[in-house]
Design an enzyme around this catalytic site. Structure first.
Site, PDB file in Angstrom:
ATOM      1  CE  LYS A   1       9.500  17.639   7.240  1.00 40.56           C
ATOM      2  NZ  LYS A   1       9.720  18.966   7.853  1.00 40.56           N
TER       3      LYS A   1
ATOM      4  CB  SER B   1       8.669  22.914   8.209  1.00 42.77           C
ATOM      5  OG  SER B   1       9.395  23.503   7.172  1.00 42.77           O
TER       6      SER B   1
ATOM      7  CB  SER C   1       9.776  21.342   4.655  1.00 43.92           C
ATOM      8  OG  SER C   1       9.995  21.088   6.022  1.00 43.92           O
TER       9      SER C   1
END
Ligand code: GLN
EC number: 6.3.5.7
Length: 456
Positions: free
Chosen positions: A52, A151, A127
């Site tokens: 990420k 997330s 997210s």
């Protein structure tokens, strides 16, 4: 193979903000050379992983999917990235996310939206949407996400994969660009519980460079989870909020199925309540923005990434320093990030601090106490992950409150600091995946994996 899968999926899925073709090939060749030379290889030797884009990487950009950090290449690797690399993993790229991890659909990204591989008109969740989509699209077997309020778990649920948020402190936050420091935790995302266990093994453990990292022994997760099943375990079911409007029947069905699977496997299913759960979302949406407003003050146009053009600074009415700060922040941050900074600054300001921030901290203590009391009675808690399966792109972008309500079932674990896992729990009527969540007492990741292992 992984690079080819990324190339094939990028046009429709857009899971990646950066693809590291060259460094990945070099790393793969280095592993090959070591193998040929008969050297001992790490446990993840040659495994392609995606990271990420909120985790620092020294050889590729780290943007947090924000214009503010466009082109920023950190001088060091986050501890979790360094650990994966030293286990032999090959970082193939950085994955798309909501800007600075604020959101639940990956739509606040400045790098374009990510499609859900099951149906590209739907969001992958957020997210860590890119990290989940990268696994679901078959581009990598393992990715690293971060979870401040859900997330990792929400996109795992929307993309039909497995995602684990470790206990706060189990995994180092060094090199994780901070959103809400007291809630942030990085964790593994993969198809199966086995893969997630292997990922966690490589990431977890004490790091002197993170003062909140816990100096506790890391179990050998794979043998520990396989050694026992759920016979004799007490699993408490969380039903609070499930009969509200807006909760999909598929979510209730998945939970009912999970209950019966665990019962058949020999667990005792009981009802459990966390009395303050209705305060989870309001408490989170005070604490997280407060911490964010403080953490994001470092993005000032001087230190990192984006700075407004000199001509604009010169043309401003205010002095040049103030103009650089305010115009760079105005131009570099997207609207959701600005909303959080404003809410947080307001709640921390003199006269409001006690009414909002301090009050939220007190409620957070009550929430943690609920967890402590519940774990006196049960070994694990079972509940939903998201109120619905993946929703359509653009469905909630104009309605921040609707977006915040995606976090209804996930923020409790962050506020209490406990580990939680999202497991694929079935499909809705149109074939979209639905997740179920297990939560365990602090440092009991093995228990999550053990139960997940019999469920998968
Ligand atoms: N959806 C939550 C938020 O927007 C959680 C995000 C996260 O866990 N990073 O704050």
């Amino acid at each position: 193979q992984s690079l080819a899968a990324i190339r094939a999926s990028q046009p429709t899925i857009n899971a990646f903000t950066h693809v590291a073709e060259e460094t990945a090939m070099q790393a793969a060749e280095a592993v090959d050379a070591d193998r040929k030379a008969g050297k001992t290889l790490g446990p993840l030797a040659g495994l392609p992983v995606a990271i990420k884009d909120v985790l620092c990487t020294s050889d590729m950009p780290t943007t947090c999917s924000s214009k503010m950090l466009e082109g920023f290449v950190p001088p060091y690797d986050a501890t979790v990235v360094a650990r994966l690399k030293s286990a032999g993993a090959i970082v193939v790229g950085k994955t798309n996310m909501d800007e600075f991890a604020m959101g639940a659909s990956t739509e606040t990204s400045a790098m374009g939206v990510t499609g859900n591989p099951w149906d590209t008109t739907k969001t992958p969740g957020g997210s860590s949407g890119g990290a989940a989509a990268a696994v679901a699209a078959g581009a990598v077997p393992l990715s690293l996400g971060t979870d401040t309020g859900g997330s990792i778990r929400q996109p795992a649920a929307f993309c039909g994969i497995t995602g684990l948020k470790p206990t706060y402190g189990r995994v180092s936050r060094y090199g994780l660009v901070a959103f809400a420091s007291s809630l942030d935790q990085a964790g593994p995302m993969g198809w199966s519980v086995d893969d997630v266990a292997i990922g966690l093994q490589a990431m977890a453990g004490y790091d002197p460079r993170d003062s909140t990292s816990v100096n506790a022994e890391v179990p050998d997760f794979t043998p520990a989870m396989a050694a026992e099943d759920v016979r004799g375990m007490r699993i408490g079911v969380l039903r609070e909020g499930l009969d509200q409007d807006g909760i999909s029947p598929a979510v209730r069905d998945a939970l009912a199925t999970a209950e019966s699977v665990f019962r058949e496997q020999g667990a005792e299913i009981v009802e459990v309540e966390l009395p303050h759960s209705k305060y989870w979302v309001p408490t989170y949406y005070v604490i997280a923005p407060c911490e964010a407003s403080s953490n994001l003050s470092r993005f000032d146009g001087a230190h990192y990434g984006y700075r407004v053009a000199d001509a604009e600074i010169a043309a401003a009415d205010s002095g040049p320093l103030e103009a650089m700060y305010s115009l760079s922040r105005a131009g570099g941050f997207g609207s959701e990030v600005k909303r959080r900074i404003m809410v947080g600054t307001y709640a921390l300001s003199e006269g409001y601090y006690d009414a909002y921030y301090n009050q939220a901290l007190k409620v957070r203590r009550l929430i943690r106490n609920d967890y402590d009391a519940a774990f006196q009675q049960v070994d694990l808690m079972l509940g939903p992950v998201t109120p619905s399966p993946a929703f359509a792109l653009n469905e909630k972008t104009d309605d921040p409150i609707a977006m915040y309500l995606c976090d209804l079932f996930t923020v409790g674990a962050n506020l209490a600091g406990v580990p939680a896992i999202s497991l694929p729990g079935g499909f809705d009527a149109v074939g979209l995946p639905v997740g179920v969540q297990l939560q365990a007492p602090v440092m009991e990741e093995t228990r999550l994996l053990r139960a997940g292992n019999v469920f998968q």
